[in-house]
Design an enzyme around this catalytic site. Sequence first.
Site, PDB file in Angstrom:
ATOM      1  N   HIS A 122     -47.347  62.679 -65.778  1.00  0.00           N
ATOM      2  CA  HIS A 122     -47.423  61.391 -65.081  1.00  0.00           C
ATOM      3  C   HIS A 122     -46.205  60.566 -65.536  1.00  0.00           C
ATOM      4  O   HIS A 122     -45.710  60.754 -66.656  1.00  0.00           O
ATOM      5  CB  HIS A 122     -48.725  60.711 -65.519  1.00  0.00           C
ATOM      6  CG  HIS A 122     -49.059  59.438 -64.824  1.00  0.00           C
ATOM      7  ND1 HIS A 122     -48.505  58.233 -65.178  1.00  0.00           N
ATOM      8  CD2 HIS A 122     -49.916  59.174 -63.817  1.00  0.00           C
ATOM      9  CE1 HIS A 122     -49.016  57.285 -64.400  1.00  0.00           C
ATOM     10  NE2 HIS A 122     -49.880  57.828 -63.570  1.00  0.00           N
ATOM     11  N   ASP A 200     -51.601  63.345 -73.784  1.00  0.00           N
ATOM     12  CA  ASP A 200     -52.002  62.371 -72.775  1.00  0.00           C
ATOM     13  C   ASP A 200     -53.375  62.820 -72.255  1.00  0.00           C
ATOM     14  O   ASP A 200     -53.477  63.788 -71.503  1.00  0.00           O
ATOM     15  CB  ASP A 200     -50.956  62.346 -71.650  1.00  0.00           C
ATOM     16  CG  ASP A 200     -51.411  61.503 -70.461  1.00  0.00           C
ATOM     17  OD1 ASP A 200     -52.558  60.995 -70.488  1.00  0.00           O
ATOM     18  OD2 ASP A 200     -50.626  61.366 -69.501  1.00  0.00           O
ATOM     19  N   GLN A 203     -56.595  62.098 -68.076  1.00  0.00           N
ATOM     20  CA  GLN A 203     -57.427  62.836 -67.107  1.00  0.00           C
ATOM     21  C   GLN A 203     -58.316  63.869 -67.802  1.00  0.00           C
ATOM     22  O   GLN A 203     -58.954  64.667 -67.126  1.00  0.00           O
ATOM     23  CB  GLN A 203     -56.539  63.527 -66.060  1.00  0.00           C
ATOM     24  CG  GLN A 203     -55.736  62.589 -65.197  1.00  0.00           C
ATOM     25  CD  GLN A 203     -56.591  61.710 -64.281  1.00  0.00           C
ATOM     26  OE1 GLN A 203     -57.788  61.918 -64.110  1.00  0.00           O
ATOM     27  NE2 GLN A 203     -55.968  60.693 -63.705  1.00  0.00           N
ATOM     28  N   LYS A 226     -60.604  54.749 -66.355  1.00  0.00           N
ATOM     29  CA  LYS A 226     -60.783  56.049 -65.703  1.00  0.00           C
ATOM     30  C   LYS A 226     -62.071  56.724 -66.152  1.00  0.00           C
ATOM     31  O   LYS A 226     -62.346  57.873 -65.807  1.00  0.00           O
ATOM     32  CB  LYS A 226     -59.585  56.956 -66.008  1.00  0.00           C
ATOM     33  CG  LYS A 226     -58.289  56.483 -65.361  1.00  0.00           C
ATOM     34  CD  LYS A 226     -57.196  57.504 -65.534  1.00  0.00           C
ATOM     35  CE  LYS A 226     -55.818  56.951 -65.248  1.00  0.00           C
ATOM     36  NZ  LYS A 226     -55.562  56.669 -63.825  1.00  0.00           N
ATOM     37  N   CYS A 368     -47.635  59.035 -58.984  1.00  0.00           N
ATOM     38  CA  CYS A 368     -46.920  58.739 -60.233  1.00  0.00           C
ATOM     39  C   CYS A 368     -46.522  60.012 -60.958  1.00  0.00           C
ATOM     40  O   CYS A 368     -46.523  60.066 -62.199  1.00  0.00           O
ATOM     41  CB  CYS A 368     -47.746  57.839 -61.162  1.00  0.00           C
ATOM     42  SG  CYS A 368     -48.025  56.219 -60.495  1.00  0.00           S
TER      43      CYS A 368
HETATM   44  N1  PLP Z   1     -51.508  60.016 -67.523  1.00  0.00           N
HETATM   45  C1  PLP Z   1     -52.166  60.594 -66.521  1.00  0.00           C
HETATM   46  C2  PLP Z   1     -52.313  62.081 -66.514  1.00  0.00           C
HETATM   47  C3  PLP Z   1     -52.701  59.817 -65.503  1.00  0.00           C
HETATM   48  O1  PLP Z   1     -53.360  60.400 -64.495  1.00  0.00           O
HETATM   49  C4  PLP Z   1     -52.533  58.411 -65.549  1.00  0.00           C
HETATM   50  C5  PLP Z   1     -53.041  57.559 -64.456  1.00  0.00           C
HETATM   51  O2  PLP Z   1     -53.322  57.996 -63.373  1.00  0.00           O
HETATM   52  C6  PLP Z   1     -51.850  57.858 -66.625  1.00  0.00           C
HETATM   53  C7  PLP Z   1     -51.350  58.687 -67.594  1.00  0.00           C
HETATM   54  C8  PLP Z   1     -51.643  56.390 -66.723  1.00  0.00           C
HETATM   55  O3  PLP Z   1     -52.847  55.738 -66.891  1.00  0.00           O
HETATM   56  P1  PLP Z   1     -52.893  54.146 -66.863  1.00  0.00           P
HETATM   57  O4  PLP Z   1     -52.437  53.728 -65.506  1.00  0.00           O
HETATM   58  O5  PLP Z   1     -54.309  53.818 -67.132  1.00  0.00           O
HETATM   59  O6  PLP Z   1     -51.980  53.679 -67.921  1.00  0.00           O
END
Ligand code: PLP
Length: 414
Positions: A122, A200, A203, A226, A368
């Site tokens: 992401h 990270d 998800q 999430k 993203c």
């Molecule tokens: N990492 C992953 C794999 C994501 O899917 C997302 C958001 O969709 C993020 C990071 C970023 O999350 P946030 O927008 O809550 O900071």
Amino acid sequence: MALDAERIRKDFPILESVYNGKKLVYLDNAATTQKPRQVIDRISEYYRTYNANIHRGMYAISVKATEEYVRSKEMAAKFINAGSYREIIYTRNTTESLNVLALALGEKLSRGDTVLISTMEHHSNIVPWQMLARRKGIALEYVDVAEDKSSLDMEGLKAKLERKPKIVSMTMASNVLGTVNDAKAITRLAHGAGATVILDGAQHVPHMRTDVKELGCDFLAFSSHKMLGPSGIGVLYGKEELLESMEPVLGGGDMIRSVDFQSSTWNELPWKFEAGTSNIEGGIGFGAAIEYLNGIGMDNVKAHEDELTAYALKRFSEIKGMKVHGLKGDRFGERIGVMSFSIDGAHPHDIAQVFDSEGIAIRAGHHCAMPLVTSVLNEDSVARMSFYVYNGKEDIDKVVDAVRKVKAVLKIKD
Ligand code: PLP
């Protein structure tokens, strides 16, 4: 059945809403999840009965607010099997957690050092490292997605690790492909090469059991919104000894032990990394979300998503011209309930618009993850549906009907 989605749905007031004359079918859970009454009520209770700033108050409602805020951190620590709440720093979201790490750990890197990420990331696990690379002259390298266009190239990872990167930061599960990476193996291999490991979990933590002791990672980032909790609360987990050795990134109230005109000393963990007034209601609401998920059981959440994924893959395989990205066949269990797809002859934005007219909320775009979507999947954009605990097979049946409508509206021949 792994869980009773029908009963769970009753806890979510928004799922009673009617849009475009249709009851809402919410399938954009990878972007953010809906909130159960229990979370909404917990936040409302805070504002109605004990709204006060934490830590500093010598009066009852401030003490209660502090206790509830700390209690939510204790629950978050237990949820991922961290050592204690001292290892749980609240940020705004996964993005902020990863930025804090890029800033704090980046301080210790020098020109020529390498940070290794993957092409599956992401933007929140790409851009902070690009910014660091620009600032400090470090190299940013990528592990590719394998030829199946779905999983991480583990041989490629091993090859890149031979160059001894200082930091390895990888996603545990892709928000586009749904692939669950073998984060334990990634961590073991990266540690073997002497790297600090960041995962990270944005998800992963919401969708399946996550155990930082078992994983062995140094840091983990994820977001409350999430996983049924409020927006504006993210978690940065770090091993206590590593957090102790790091300098804070933000300065101000609460993160200090003492201040004089020339210098300051830092508060104990986790407060050293939380400058200024916290998102108190967010933390307290997040505690209620964790309780709710504990009530369901994370193994049940994963089993439910597996069931929906298998069902969706089967139903979609019957539709001509519909391409589902990510692992299929008997590897469906290696993914979370995130499913990106394309339909021959239909732009993803048109798909999302027709779905909306049927009351079905999905997302279309690069999600993203532009490098993944454009360079690995060779698409400008893809449509994405993503499941959670309140979705059922009937939602997938509605999606199948909506796909038929897309084809009819766009005059796509079967
Ligand atoms: N990492 C992953 C794999 C994501 O899917 C997302 C958001 O969709 C993020 C990071 C970023 O999350 P946030 O927008 O809550 O900071």
